[in-house]
Design a protein around this motif. Structure first.
Motif, PDB file in Angstrom:
ATOM      1  N   ASP A 201       0.835  -1.192   0.000  1.00  0.00           N
ATOM      2  CA  ASP A 201       0.000   0.000   0.000  1.00  0.00           C
ATOM      3  C   ASP A 201       0.875   1.249   0.000  1.00  0.00           C
ATOM      4  OD1 ASP A 201      -2.249  -1.622   0.124  1.00  0.00           O
ATOM      5  OD2 ASP A 201      -2.224  -1.664   2.315  1.00  0.00           O
ATOM      6  N   GLY A 202       0.380   2.310  -0.595  1.00  0.00           N
ATOM      7  CA  GLY A 202       1.088   3.582  -0.554  1.00  0.00           C
ATOM      8  C   GLY A 202       1.922   3.827  -1.794  1.00  0.00           C
ATOM      9  N   PRO A 203       2.570   4.997  -1.860  1.00  0.00           N
ATOM     10  CA  PRO A 203       3.357   5.376  -3.041  1.00  0.00           C
ATOM     11  C   PRO A 203       4.629   4.541  -3.164  1.00  0.00           C
ATOM     12  CG  PRO A 203       3.697   6.949  -1.278  1.00  0.00           C
ATOM     13  CD  PRO A 203       2.624   6.015  -0.792  1.00  0.00           C
ATOM     14  N   VAL A 204       5.161   4.478  -4.385  1.00  0.00           N
ATOM     15  CA  VAL A 204       6.418   3.774  -4.659  1.00  0.00           C
ATOM     16  C   VAL A 204       7.280   4.676  -5.522  1.00  0.00           C
ATOM     17  CG1 VAL A 204       7.497   1.687  -5.562  1.00  0.00           C
ATOM     18  CG2 VAL A 204       5.191   1.572  -4.625  1.00  0.00           C
ATOM     19  N   CYS A 205       8.531   4.848  -5.141  1.00  0.00           N
ATOM     20  CA  CYS A 205       9.474   5.660  -5.911  1.00  0.00           C
ATOM     21  C   CYS A 205      10.638   4.803  -6.389  1.00  0.00           C
ATOM     22  CB  CYS A 205      10.028   6.803  -5.057  1.00  0.00           C
ATOM     23  SG  CYS A 205       8.990   8.278  -5.043  1.00  0.00           S
ATOM     24  N   LEU A 206      11.277   5.289  -7.435  1.00  0.00           N
ATOM     25  CA  LEU A 206      12.539   4.684  -7.844  1.00  0.00           C
ATOM     26  C   LEU A 206      13.536   5.787  -8.133  1.00  0.00           C
ATOM     27  CD1 LEU A 206      13.558   4.702 -11.094  1.00  0.00           C
ATOM     28  CD2 LEU A 206      11.497   3.352 -11.360  1.00  0.00           C
ATOM     29  N   ALA A 207      14.808   5.450  -7.957  1.00  0.00           N
ATOM     30  CA  ALA A 207      15.896   6.353  -8.310  1.00  0.00           C
ATOM     31  C   ALA A 207      16.861   5.590  -9.207  1.00  0.00           C
ATOM     32  CB  ALA A 207      16.624   6.858  -7.067  1.00  0.00           C
ATOM     33  N   VAL A 208      17.194   6.186 -10.338  1.00  0.00           N
ATOM     34  CA  VAL A 208      18.221   5.626 -11.211  1.00  0.00           C
ATOM     35  C   VAL A 208      19.535   6.298 -10.841  1.00  0.00           C
ATOM     36  CG1 VAL A 208      19.040   5.419 -13.582  1.00  0.00           C
ATOM     37  CG2 VAL A 208      16.609   5.132 -13.071  1.00  0.00           C
ATOM     38  N   LEU A 209      20.539   5.494 -10.500  1.00  0.00           N
ATOM     39  CA  LEU A 209      21.838   5.991 -10.040  1.00  0.00           C
ATOM     40  C   LEU A 209      22.883   5.705 -11.112  1.00  0.00           C
ATOM     41  CD1 LEU A 209      21.683   4.446  -6.435  1.00  0.00           C
ATOM     42  CD2 LEU A 209      20.696   6.600  -7.231  1.00  0.00           C
ATOM     43  N   ASP A 210      23.619   6.726 -11.502  1.00  0.00           N
ATOM     44  CA  ASP A 210      24.611   6.590 -12.570  1.00  0.00           C
ATOM     45  C   ASP A 210      25.935   7.192 -12.109  1.00  0.00           C
ATOM     46  OD1 ASP A 210      25.001   6.041 -15.622  1.00  0.00           O
ATOM     47  OD2 ASP A 210      25.814   8.054 -15.303  1.00  0.00           O
ATOM     48  N   LEU A 211      27.010   6.409 -12.208  1.00  0.00           N
ATOM     49  CA  LEU A 211      28.316   6.886 -11.748  1.00  0.00           C
ATOM     50  C   LEU A 211      28.852   7.965 -12.675  1.00  0.00           C
ATOM     51  CD1 LEU A 211      27.977   4.231 -10.142  1.00  0.00           C
ATOM     52  CD2 LEU A 211      30.438   3.897 -10.377  1.00  0.00           C
ATOM     53  N   ASP A 212      29.428   9.009 -12.085  1.00  0.00           N
ATOM     54  CA  ASP A 212      30.023  10.106 -12.857  1.00  0.00           C
ATOM     55  C   ASP A 212      31.474   9.762 -13.178  1.00  0.00           C
ATOM     56  OD1 ASP A 212      27.667  11.580 -12.624  1.00  0.00           O
ATOM     57  OD2 ASP A 212      28.312  12.506 -10.747  1.00  0.00           O
ATOM     58  N   GLY A 213      31.833   9.886 -14.456  1.00  0.00           N
ATOM     59  CA  GLY A 213      33.220   9.674 -14.856  1.00  0.00           C
ATOM     60  C   GLY A 213      33.681   8.238 -14.779  1.00  0.00           C
ATOM     61  N   PHE A 214      32.771   7.291 -14.857  1.00  0.00           N
ATOM     62  CA  PHE A 214      33.174   5.888 -14.716  1.00  0.00           C
ATOM     63  C   PHE A 214      34.042   5.431 -15.892  1.00  0.00           C
ATOM     64  CE2 PHE A 214      32.290   1.276 -15.159  1.00  0.00           C
ATOM     65  CZ  PHE A 214      32.833   0.858 -13.946  1.00  0.00           C
ATOM     66  N   LYS A 215      33.717   5.885 -17.085  1.00  0.00           N
ATOM     67  CA  LYS A 215      34.527   5.493 -18.243  1.00  0.00           C
ATOM     68  C   LYS A 215      35.960   5.977 -18.095  1.00  0.00           C
ATOM     69  CE  LYS A 215      34.613   5.697 -23.311  1.00  0.00           C
ATOM     70  NZ  LYS A 215      36.018   6.094 -23.397  1.00  0.00           N
ATOM     71  N   ALA A 216      36.116   7.170 -17.526  1.00  0.00           N
ATOM     72  CA  ALA A 216      37.469   7.695 -17.327  1.00  0.00           C
ATOM     73  C   ALA A 216      38.252   6.832 -16.344  1.00  0.00           C
ATOM     74  CB  ALA A 216      37.391   9.137 -16.814  1.00  0.00           C
ATOM     75  N   VAL A 217      37.585   6.306 -15.325  1.00  0.00           N
ATOM     76  CA  VAL A 217      38.260   5.411 -14.371  1.00  0.00           C
ATOM     77  C   VAL A 217      38.756   4.163 -15.089  1.00  0.00           C
ATOM     78  CG1 VAL A 217      37.940   3.965 -12.329  1.00  0.00           C
ATOM     79  CG2 VAL A 217      36.946   6.256 -12.403  1.00  0.00           C
ATOM     80  N   ASN A 218      37.901   3.566 -15.917  1.00  0.00           N
ATOM     81  CA  ASN A 218      38.306   2.376 -16.673  1.00  0.00           C
ATOM     82  C   ASN A 218      39.458   2.676 -17.619  1.00  0.00           C
ATOM     83  OD1 ASN A 218      36.562   0.429 -15.594  1.00  0.00           O
ATOM     84  ND2 ASN A 218      34.897   0.978 -16.990  1.00  0.00           N
ATOM     85  N   ASP A 219      39.370   3.821 -18.313  1.00  0.00           N
ATOM     86  CA  ASP A 219      40.414   4.161 -19.285  1.00  0.00           C
ATOM     87  C   ASP A 219      41.738   4.487 -18.596  1.00  0.00           C
ATOM     88  OD1 ASP A 219      38.556   3.812 -21.262  1.00  0.00           O
ATOM     89  OD2 ASP A 219      38.134   5.955 -21.535  1.00  0.00           O
ATOM     90  N   ARG A 220      41.661   5.140 -17.448  1.00  0.00           N
ATOM     91  CA  ARG A 220      42.880   5.581 -16.766  1.00  0.00           C
ATOM     92  C   ARG A 220      43.508   4.475 -15.925  1.00  0.00           C
ATOM     93  NH1 ARG A 220      40.683   9.193 -13.871  1.00  0.00           N
ATOM     94  NH2 ARG A 220      40.600   7.970 -11.952  1.00  0.00           N
ATOM     95  N   ASP A 221      42.667   3.751 -15.155  1.00  0.00           N
ATOM     96  CA  ASP A 221      43.191   2.804 -14.177  1.00  0.00           C
ATOM     97  C   ASP A 221      42.935   1.335 -14.531  1.00  0.00           C
ATOM     98  OD1 ASP A 221      43.947   5.013 -12.611  1.00  0.00           O
ATOM     99  OD2 ASP A 221      41.942   5.112 -11.721  1.00  0.00           O
ATOM    100  N   GLY A 222      42.158   1.094 -15.571  1.00  0.00           N
ATOM    101  CA  GLY A 222      41.882  -0.284 -15.976  1.00  0.00           C
ATOM    102  C   GLY A 222      40.535  -0.768 -15.459  1.00  0.00           C
ATOM    103  N   HIS A 223      40.058  -1.833 -16.088  1.00  0.00           N
ATOM    104  CA  HIS A 223      38.735  -2.344 -15.740  1.00  0.00           C
ATOM    105  C   HIS A 223      38.693  -2.956 -14.337  1.00  0.00           C
ATOM    106  CE1 HIS A 223      36.659  -1.675 -19.538  1.00  0.00           C
ATOM    107  NE2 HIS A 223      37.805  -1.972 -20.144  1.00  0.00           N
ATOM    108  N   ALA A 224      39.821  -3.454 -13.853  1.00  0.00           N
ATOM    109  CA  ALA A 224      39.841  -4.009 -12.491  1.00  0.00           C
ATOM    110  C   ALA A 224      39.549  -2.918 -11.473  1.00  0.00           C
ATOM    111  CB  ALA A 224      41.193  -4.662 -12.200  1.00  0.00           C
ATOM    112  N   ALA A 225      40.091  -1.721 -11.708  1.00  0.00           N
ATOM    113  CA  ALA A 225      39.813  -0.593 -10.811  1.00  0.00           C
ATOM    114  C   ALA A 225      38.345  -0.200 -10.896  1.00  0.00           C
ATOM    115  CB  ALA A 225      40.706   0.591 -11.168  1.00  0.00           C
ATOM    116  N   GLY A 226      37.794  -0.231 -12.103  1.00  0.00           N
ATOM    117  CA  GLY A 226      36.368   0.066 -12.251  1.00  0.00           C
ATOM    118  C   GLY A 226      35.501  -0.943 -11.526  1.00  0.00           C
ATOM    119  N   ASP A 227      35.886  -2.215 -11.602  1.00  0.00           N
ATOM    120  CA  ASP A 227      35.130  -3.246 -10.886  1.00  0.00           C
ATOM    121  C   ASP A 227      35.202  -3.035  -9.380  1.00  0.00           C
ATOM    122  OD1 ASP A 227      34.481  -4.388 -13.278  1.00  0.00           O
ATOM    123  OD2 ASP A 227      35.878  -6.069 -13.129  1.00  0.00           O
ATOM    124  N   ARG A 228      36.382  -2.668  -8.889  1.00  0.00           N
ATOM    125  CA  ARG A 228      36.523  -2.412  -7.451  1.00  0.00           C
ATOM    126  C   ARG A 228      35.649  -1.245  -7.017  1.00  0.00           C
ATOM    127  NH1 ARG A 228      41.983  -3.445  -8.466  1.00  0.00           N
ATOM    128  NH2 ARG A 228      42.446  -1.201  -8.553  1.00  0.00           N
TER     129      ARG A 228
END
Length: 319
Positions: A201-228
């Motif tokens: 019962d009652g209202p339901v909300c959702l929030a979509v969460l998106d990381l800022d600069g995630f591609k830069a982390v992968n490109d700079r530090d590698g995909h293992a760093a992105g996974d961490r």
């Protein structure tokens, strides 16, 4: 990784429908044994009465499958165990007694398919107790051997099937990297949450969460760093969630948070708690409160639109 799960007052729809079909099948089978008994002394009147009751109960469960209270399937299983035990007691031949006792296996299989280890153990204990009482009260020959064989078989089958189901369920529901729900599992929970037949019962909300600069982390530090980064951030979020909130990974660095009984005005406080749990994480959020009759895909699209509107308006902000 532990995750928050929704607190439901109703049983899953699939469980309710499967239970209804099982009860209907048991009722039909009982009527068949009344029509074609195992022996001339078989209690056909009892079988017919149980069959009619089973059909009536099965029809009721089928009609209400989407709104069954959480405890009702367990109550039906206990009732079924009592009915089987009475039927074993009423059997007039050793063959009829053993064939009737095979019904315990089906009760155990249903429990194993839908419930936890604890529930399986509880229902097995009820079934084995009822079987032992029926054998003893009915003066069955070789009661210990019969109980041991049937009880051991039933317990072994239930334990094996339940272990397999739990492993498959965990693999299907949990994202292997982060421990959040998979996209498919989260979408299923979202559908249930907003369905007027099954939702809270009652209202339901959702929030979509998106990381800022995630591609830069992968490109700079590698995909293992992105996974961490994904793993650490998800662990922090999970620890900050309220009871009933549900986090899922939609894909890549995008997550969705389902918040039952929450209005849009309450969401900033929830997001602030997530930010406090992991101050080093940089991410943006888009929010949408569910509208009556709105499809989940459209609901997510509105939250996505809010997310990217915030990003365009405040490219340096955190959402």
């Amino acid at each position: 990784m532990a995750r928050a799960v929704p607190t439901r007052r109703r049983a899953p729809v699939a469980e309710g429908r499967t239970l209804a079909r099982a009860v209907l099948g048991a009722g039909a089978l009982s009527l068949a044994t009344a029509a074609v008994p195992f022996s001339p002394t078989a209690p056909t009147g009892t079988a017919a009465a149980m069959g009619a009751a089973g059909l009536a109960l099965g029809a009721l469960l089928h009609a209400r499958a989407a709104r069954l209270p959480r405890a009702l399937p367990h109550a039906v299983l206990v009732l079924a165990t009592c009915v089987v035990s009475v039927s074993v007691l009423a059997s007039t031949t050793p063959a009829g007694r053993v064939v009737t006792a095979f019904s315990y296996v089906w009760i155990a299989l249903f429990t194993a398919a839908f419930h936890s280890r604890r529930a399986v153990c509880t229902h097995l204990a009820v079934a084995l107790t009822g079987f032992a009482a029926a054998l003893w009260a009915g003066g069955a020959p070789s009661p210990a051997q019969t109980w041991g064989f049937m009880g051991g078989t039933t317990a072994a089958v239930a334990w094996t099937v339940n272990g397999l189901v739990l492993r498959l369920r965990a693999r299907a529901d949990e994202d292997l990297l982060t421990g959040a729900l998979t996209r498919a599992a989260w979408l299923t929970e979202a559908e249930v949450a907003v369905d007027p037949r099954t939702g809270e019962d009652g209202p339901v909300c959702l929030a979509v969460l998106d990381l800022d600069g995630f591609k830069a982390v992968n490109d700079r530090d590698g995909h293992a760093a992105g996974d961490r980064l994904l793993t650490e951030l998800t662990r922090a979020w999970t620890g900050a969630l309220r009871p009933g909130d549900l986090l899922g990974r939609l894909g890549g660095d995008e997550f969705a948070l389902l918040m039952p009984r929450t209005r849009a005005a309450e969401v900033p406080a929830v997001l602030a708690a997530l930010r406090s749990a992991c101050p080093q994480g940089r991410w943006s959020a888009g929010v949408a409160e569910h509208l009556p009759g709105e499809a989940v895909a459209d609901w997510i699209a509105r939250a996505d639109a809010d997310l990217y509107s915030r990003k365009r308006a405040r490219p340096a902000a955190r959402g």
